[in-house]
Design a protein around this motif. Structure first.
Motif, mmCIF file in Angstrom:
data_model
loop_
_atom_site.group_PDB
_atom_site.id
_atom_site.type_symbol
_atom_site.label_atom_id
_atom_site.label_comp_id
_atom_site.label_asym_id
_atom_site.label_seq_id
_atom_site.Cartn_x
_atom_site.Cartn_y
_atom_site.Cartn_z
ATOM 1 N N LEU B 211 12.369 39.918 15.144
ATOM 2 C CA LEU B 211 12.998 40.610 16.260
ATOM 3 C C LEU B 211 14.497 40.711 15.998
ATOM 4 O O LEU B 211 15.155 39.707 15.754
ATOM 5 N N ILE B 212 15.018 41.912 16.039
ATOM 6 C CA ILE B 212 16.456 42.105 15.821
ATOM 7 C C ILE B 212 17.024 42.826 17.028
ATOM 8 O O ILE B 212 16.427 43.796 17.523
ATOM 9 N N ASN B 213 18.170 42.365 17.458
ATOM 10 C CA ASN B 213 18.826 42.978 18.596
ATOM 11 C C ASN B 213 19.951 43.876 18.101
ATOM 12 O O ASN B 213 20.853 43.425 17.404
ATOM 13 N N MET B 214 19.900 45.145 18.451
ATOM 14 C CA MET B 214 20.941 46.090 18.024
ATOM 15 C C MET B 214 21.624 46.609 19.276
ATOM 16 O O MET B 214 20.996 47.230 20.117
ATOM 17 N N VAL B 227 18.978 48.542 21.352
ATOM 18 C CA VAL B 227 17.658 48.773 20.789
ATOM 19 C C VAL B 227 17.104 47.425 20.358
ATOM 20 O O VAL B 227 17.725 46.725 19.563
ATOM 21 N N ALA B 228 15.971 47.068 20.910
ATOM 22 C CA ALA B 228 15.286 45.859 20.451
ATOM 23 C C ALA B 228 14.362 46.282 19.327
ATOM 24 O O ALA B 228 13.458 47.087 19.520
ATOM 25 N N LEU B 229 14.610 45.754 18.143
ATOM 26 C CA LEU B 229 13.896 46.213 16.963
ATOM 27 C C LEU B 229 12.924 45.148 16.491
ATOM 28 O O LEU B 229 13.265 43.972 16.418
ATOM 29 N N GLU B 230 11.739 45.600 16.167
ATOM 30 C CA GLU B 230 10.802 44.712 15.508
ATOM 31 C C GLU B 230 10.716 45.192 14.071
ATOM 32 O O GLU B 230 10.363 46.349 13.829
ATOM 33 N N VAL B 231 11.093 44.342 13.128
ATOM 34 C CA VAL B 231 11.130 44.789 11.741
ATOM 35 C C VAL B 231 10.228 43.928 10.871
ATOM 36 O O VAL B 231 10.033 42.735 11.103
ATOM 37 N N ASP B 232 9.688 44.608 9.870
ATOM 38 C CA ASP B 232 8.898 43.934 8.839
ATOM 39 C C ASP B 232 9.693 44.101 7.557
ATOM 40 O O ASP B 232 9.612 45.151 6.917
ATOM 41 N N GLY B 233 10.500 43.103 7.214
ATOM 42 C CA GLY B 233 11.437 43.288 6.114
ATOM 43 C C GLY B 233 12.466 44.322 6.507
ATOM 44 O O GLY B 233 13.118 44.197 7.528
ATOM 45 N N GLU B 234 12.571 45.398 5.691
ATOM 46 C CA GLU B 234 13.521 46.463 6.001
ATOM 47 C C GLU B 234 12.893 47.559 6.844
ATOM 48 O O GLU B 234 13.565 48.476 7.276
#
Lengths: 183, 598
Positions: B211-214, B227-234
């Motif tokens: 979970l990344i917070n932008m 934007v709340a981002l859910e990332v798998d690697g890049e």
């Protein structure tokens, strides 16, 4: 307030007063001035815009108004590298905790300019959503009026802040509350 | 419009049981239906070849407290074939404020229904994620309800100081040291990034996602978008826009002001194109009051809005370029924008927030030297656009960061209620200036640039915006001789209901003086009814829905904000792309957060 000269007979810490009268005092006073001069000459604002005023803030560091004349063209996106926060726009109640957190993350010494009527007092939006002045959550040093203020007005506000810094309290005093105009 | 009649008669035929009323007001059709038939009728209107209302333009509500049924839920549907809108009204009682969700038929209903839920407390059964969208989660009440207070703060005096200070939302902070306020448990809580707030697309997949917070403090989100981002690697698995950090409550404040005094509030919504906000609101009130606008005023309106379109597109192109690394373009764009702002300052005295358009015309005539300034402006723009193209068109970094990034398909654009350049980039020929001309646009010759394919990427949008600026220059060039021809003609209507008497009359006529005074203090009282007027803003269809209850203050002003609808594309476009593409995609959508959050 001009930097004060310390008279040699007032120095009581450590070793007895030096032979040459006046020398240590002179050094201290000059350093004080030097540090303040450096602070005003290389202030790094936080790259932080909220609303309409942010567009005028951007216009301010673009070629026509050219903020780099004052050594301030380096906008930092990270609050940990910035020492001036320009609150450019209306602060909503949802945004207020974020603004406060950014302010807390900035290292001392730090200053705040409330740009525009909304940041200063809520402006034309007196309702459930907007904070009636950013000084409810962070201490403000300079208020710039206008909706939005012209870039020249903001530059004037920055120069007013520089003046305040040059005339501020002696170094060594930790600044917590800012120079706050309101009480 | 004859076709609308066939649709409404067809509706009556098929749904005779559920249609309660079909009414016409100022050329707008409103069909009142019962709640149970909403989904059937929406599906019919979308799919029936005689109707073909492909785009859900807007959803909003009106609160008629204390009347019962209390709420009017208004759905506006748009048909490209018929060049028409139809408004579907569902009445809801306060005890049972619930409607079926349209998200199954129009995915673009998602944000709109959340907004109605947030501001009115009307629930939508079947909505995938019915949470507050503009206000913080902990807010009490629903602010646009008529029984909810404005939240007005009194002016501080010594005898009221303590009372007002104690009512402040965050207490009296500045006198306390920073460390105390920042800690948990104080009035200011850190915003939550807890995963349970966001619907994740993947759980228990092969790899662990992060979970990344932008934002909301981020240099490339064009304001306070989070934007709340859910990332798998890049790779981005899901992107969840969280908005409302600039929610200003304009629509509520407007209900407490007269029609004229509400005008400056709207400038500040879409702050890159304030004149379009002025124009749309003014057009809506003019429609309500049936006011005529003199030709000269219309010409100046067209010129100024087109100059504004250029200024706005310059920022759109410049900031996208800056976000992917080409800072020079942004610097150049601001140089050109200053020339546009100089013209605004010339006519109104303000660089950005002009409030120059008034009901029935303009605040005052364009000053001496206006035509020369505009002529110099349009002579300057095309060669400067060429400069941008020299910088960008063959720039390998720019091409690598934009070409093939974000495949926007036509189906997605229609499903998510997208309008403006994004829709046209997918080849849909829909520009309100051509299809539903206002302010005399039918007299100008210009082309509407369209995407060649039915899908678009960031680079296509860049090309389209550049071409739109060229077309704006063309329109302004045609307006200049018209301006010369109408020299000396009035710029405001003779209709004294909305326009004040001329200054020289005030000195000789007592009645005029009284009229002038009444107009500025009380304003005018439009007839009861709901009208909607839309303009083609640089971001899409910018519409104002004005509801009047016969008093001198609007009962409701709703802004159909193009950025709000367009932002719904963000999860669609970013899914499966790289993290660094997000900034390019945000630049492509070209949001203005003031417009999104209102």
């Amino acid at each position: 307030m001009k930097p004060q000269m310390i008279k040699p007979e007032e120095i009581s810490v450590g070793a007895p007063a030096p032979e040459k009268p006046g020398t240590p005092g002179m050094v201290f006073a000059k350093l004080d001035e030097l540090v303040r001069w450096a602070r005003t000459g290389s202030m790094w604002p936080l790259l932080f815009g909220l609303a309409c005023c942010a567009i005028e803030m951007m216009a301010m560091y673009m070629p026509r108004f050219d903020l780099s004349r004052f050594g301030m063209e380096v906008y930092r996106a990270s609050p940990r590298q910035a020492d001036l926060m320009i609150v450019a726009g209306r602060v909503s109640r949802k945004m207020a905790p974020v603004v406060r957190q950014l302010f807390d993350q900035m290292p001392e010494p730090k200053w705040v300019i409330a740009m525009g009527d909304c940041a200063a007092c809520g402006g034309i939006y007196n309702n459930y959503a907007i904070l009636q002045g950013v000084d409810e959550i962070i201490p403000v040093d300079v208020y710039v009026a206008g909706c939005p203020p012209r870039p020249e007005a903001l530059i004037d506000g920055i120069l007013a802040l520089h003046k305040r810094i040059k005339n501020a309290e002696p170094l060594g005093q930790i600044k917590i509350e800012g120079l706050g105009l309101r009480g | 419009m004859p076709q609308i009649e066939t649709v409404s008669s067809k509706l009556r035929e098929r749904f005779s049981q559920v249609i309660q009323d079909v009414s016409e007001f100022r050329g707008e059709t409103t069909v009142t239906i019962s709640r149970d038939a909403l989904l059937d009728i929406a599906r019919f209107l979308r799919d029936d070849p005689s109707a073909h209302f492909q785009l859900l333009a807007d959803i909003t509500a009106l609160d008629w407290f204390p009347r019962e049924p209390r709420f009017d839920l208004l759905y506006t549907l748009l048909s490209f074939d018929q060049r028409a809108r139809v408004r579907v009204r569902v009445q809801l009682a306060s005890a049972d404020a619930n409607a079926p969700s349209l998200t199954g038929i129009f995915p673009g209903a998602n944000f709109y229904e959340r907004e109605v839920y947030d501001l009115y407390g009307i629930t939508f059964s079947g909505h995938p994620f019915l949470h507050r969208i503009l206000l913080p989660d902990a807010t009490a009440g629903h602010p646009l309800r008529k029984d909810h207070p404005l939240g007005y703060e009194q002016v501080e005096f010594t005898h009221t100081f303590a009372e007002i200070q104690s009512a402040k939302p965050f207490g009296v902070a500045p006198r306390k040291p920073a460390q105390v306020i920042g800690s948990a448990g104080g009035a200011l809580q850190e915003i939550s990034v807890a995963a349970e707030h966001y619907p994740w697309s993947s759980d228990g997949g092969e790899t662990e996602t992060m979970l990344i917070n932008m934002g909301p403090h981020h240099p490339s989100t064009h304001g306070v978008l989070r934007v709340a981002l859910e990332v798998d690697g890049e790779k981005v698995v899901n992107a969840m826009p969280d908005i409302g950090y600039l929610h200003t409550g304009v629509e509520k404040t407007a209900e407490y002001k007269t029609y004229l005094k509400a005008l400056p509030l709207f400038d500040r919504l879409d702050y890159l194109s304030p004149l379009f906000n002025n124009l749309a609101y003014v057009l809506a009130v003019e429609k309500l009051m049936e006011v005529d606008v003199p030709e000269r005023a219309q010409i100046i309106r067209v010129m100024l809005t087109e100059i504004n379109r250029i200024a706005s597109h310059l920022i759109a192109v410049g900031s996208t370029a800056m976000d992917v690394g080409a800072v020079t373009v942004m610097t150049y764009a601001f140089r050109e924008r200053e020339a546009a702002l100089d013209i605004f300052e010339m006519v109104s005295g303000a660089r950005m927030m002009t409030s120059y358009f008034r009901f029935g015309g303009l605040a005052l005539d364009a000053p001496l030297g206006f035509s020369d300034a505009v002529r110099a402006f349009i002579a300057m723009i095309p060669p400067r656009l060429k400069e941008y193209e020299d910088l960008l068109n063959k720039n390998p970094i720019w091409i690598a960061r934009t070409r093939g990034v974000a495949e926007l398909t036509r189906a997605d654009a229609l499903a998510y209620s997208v309008t403006g350049p994004l829709l046209r980039a997918t080849g849909v020929d829909w520009d309100l200036r051509k299809r539903a001309p206002y302010s005399g646009y039918e007299q100008y010759e210009f082309d509407v640039p369209l995407g060649a394919r039915d899908r678009a990427d960031v680079f296509d949008l860049y090309l389209l915006r550049m071409e739109e600026m060229r077309q704006s220059v063309r329109i302004i060039a045609q307006a200049l001789p018209k301006l010369e021809k109408t020299k000396g003609q009035p710029v405001v209507t003779r209709n004294r209901k909305v326009a004040p008497p001329p200054k020289e009359e005030l000195q000789s006529s007592m009645e005029s003086l009284i009229h002038h005074f009444k107009l500025w203090t009380e304003g005018f009282k439009p007839p009861r009814g709901v009208v909607y007027a839309a303009v083609e803003s640089p971001r899409g269809e910018l519409g104002y829905l004005v509801s009047s209850n016969g008093t001198n203050m609007p009962h409701r002003v709703h802004v159909r904000a193009p950025s709000f609808a367009n932002l719904q594309l963000l999860p669609v476009l970013t899914r499966g792309r790289y993290l660094s593409d997000i900034v390019a995609i945000i630049g492509m959508i070209d949001i203005v957060l003031g417009d999104v959050d209102r």
